[in-house]
Motif scaffolding. Structure first.
Motif, PDB file in Angstrom:
ATOM      1  N   UNK A  17       0.821  -1.209   0.000  1.00  0.00           N
ATOM      2  CA  UNK A  17       0.000   0.000   0.000  1.00  0.00           C
ATOM      3  C   UNK A  17       0.855   1.259   0.000  1.00  0.00           C
ATOM      4  N   UNK A  18       1.970   1.229   0.664  1.00  0.00           N
ATOM      5  CA  UNK A  18       2.878   2.378   0.667  1.00  0.00           C
ATOM      6  C   UNK A  18       3.527   2.548  -0.707  1.00  0.00           C
ATOM      7  N   UNK A  19       3.949   1.448  -1.302  1.00  0.00           N
ATOM      8  CA  UNK A  19       4.617   1.496  -2.607  1.00  0.00           C
ATOM      9  C   UNK A  19       3.691   1.988  -3.716  1.00  0.00           C
ATOM     10  N   UNK A  20       2.399   1.727  -3.587  1.00  0.00           N
ATOM     11  CA  UNK A  20       1.450   2.144  -4.623  1.00  0.00           C
ATOM     12  C   UNK A  20       0.831   3.504  -4.345  1.00  0.00           C
ATOM     13  N   UNK A  21       1.071   4.068  -3.173  1.00  0.00           N
ATOM     14  CA  UNK A  21       0.500   5.358  -2.835  1.00  0.00           C
ATOM     15  C   UNK A  21      -0.896   5.266  -2.232  1.00  0.00           C
ATOM     16  N   UNK A  22      -1.369   4.050  -1.957  1.00  0.00           N
ATOM     17  CA  UNK A  22      -2.683   3.873  -1.339  1.00  0.00           C
ATOM     18  C   UNK A  22      -2.706   4.492   0.054  1.00  0.00           C
ATOM     19  N   UNK A  38      11.832   0.305  -2.885  1.00  0.00           N
ATOM     20  CA  UNK A  38      12.310  -0.364  -4.105  1.00  0.00           C
ATOM     21  C   UNK A  38      11.160  -0.675  -5.052  1.00  0.00           C
ATOM     22  N   UNK A  39      10.049  -1.157  -4.523  1.00  0.00           N
ATOM     23  CA  UNK A  39       8.890  -1.477  -5.365  1.00  0.00           C
ATOM     24  C   UNK A  39       8.358  -0.237  -6.069  1.00  0.00           C
ATOM     25  N   UNK A  40       8.271   0.867  -5.338  1.00  0.00           N
ATOM     26  CA  UNK A  40       7.792   2.112  -5.945  1.00  0.00           C
ATOM     27  C   UNK A  40       8.751   2.577  -7.041  1.00  0.00           C
ATOM     28  N   UNK A  41      10.047   2.476  -6.780  1.00  0.00           N
ATOM     29  CA  UNK A  41      11.034   2.885  -7.787  1.00  0.00           C
ATOM     30  C   UNK A  41      10.944   1.995  -9.027  1.00  0.00           C
ATOM     31  N   UNK A  42      10.806   0.691  -8.822  1.00  0.00           N
ATOM     32  CA  UNK A  42      10.685  -0.243  -9.953  1.00  0.00           C
ATOM     33  C   UNK A  42       9.423   0.013 -10.764  1.00  0.00           C
ATOM     34  N   UNK A  43       8.330   0.390 -10.086  1.00  0.00           N
ATOM     35  CA  UNK A  43       7.057   0.637 -10.769  1.00  0.00           C
ATOM     36  C   UNK A  43       7.056   1.975 -11.511  1.00  0.00           C
ATOM     37  N   UNK A  44       7.992   2.843 -11.166  1.00  0.00           N
ATOM     38  CA  UNK A  44       8.052   4.184 -11.773  1.00  0.00           C
ATOM     39  C   UNK A  44       6.679   4.843 -11.755  1.00  0.00           C
ATOM     40  N   UNK A  45       6.074   4.792 -10.584  1.00  0.00           N
ATOM     41  CA  UNK A  45       4.713   5.293 -10.423  1.00  0.00           C
ATOM     42  C   UNK A  45       4.649   6.698  -9.824  1.00  0.00           C
ATOM     43  N   UNK A  46       5.791   7.346  -9.694  1.00  0.00           N
ATOM     44  CA  UNK A  46       5.823   8.692  -9.133  1.00  0.00           C
ATOM     45  C   UNK A  46       5.784   8.734  -7.620  1.00  0.00           C
TER      46      UNK A  46
END
Length: 155
Positions: A17-22, A38-46
């Motif tokens: 949830x943190x990595x996706x911005x939820x 790391x997950x957020x960086x890999x997803x390049x989701x801002x």
């Protein structure tokens, strides 16, 4: 008073949830937060995930390996423990999970970003402010449980 602003209390969902911005704020374990980063960086989701140990201090914990007294494969269990404690394996685990390990010989094999990250390997001043939870007598634990329930439910 803060309860209306808290989305949930959960000990394992916060990483994704943190990595996706939820969700935007958690109190969690350093390695979990680093994995969310790391997950957020890999997803390049801002989403940019930061982490800080409070200046006042925080709880410190240790993972442990134990062999049950009635284990059938004690020798195999020792083999696994010996394998995990090998410096190269301990370093690979730390590099992958972003959790510190207690194997000093592994430090020369750690990614410098891990070894030099003071949130993973805190300096002496920070270590002095960290604490471990110890067992409490039943009466004290009941009070803690009631207070925690009140925080979670708002009642």
């Amino acid at each position: 008073k803060i309860r209306p602003y808290v989305r949930k209390f959960h000990s394992s969902e916060y990483l994704s949830a943190l990595a996706t911005g939820e969700i935007c704020l958690v109190v969690g374990w350093s390695g979990d937060i680093m994995q969310a980063r790391s997950r957020a960086a890999e997803a390049r989701n801002g989403i940019t995930v930061g982490y800080a140990i409070p200046k006042e201090g925080a709880q410190m914990f240790f993972d442990n390996l134990a062999i049950p007294a009635d284990a059938r494969n004690v020798e195999d269990a020792y083999e696994l423990i010996n394998f995990l404690y090998r410096p190269d394996i301990a370093a690979r685990n730390s590099n992958f999970l972003s959790y510190a390990n207690g194997n000093l010989a592994s430090q020369k094999l750690l990614d410098p970003k891990i070894l030099n990250d003071k949130n993973i390997y805190p300096d002496e001043a920070t270590l002095a402010k960290l604490f471990v939870i110890t067992a409490r007598d039943p009466a004290t634990q009941r009070i803690i449980n009631r207070l925690w329930t009140k925080v979670k439910t708002g009642r």
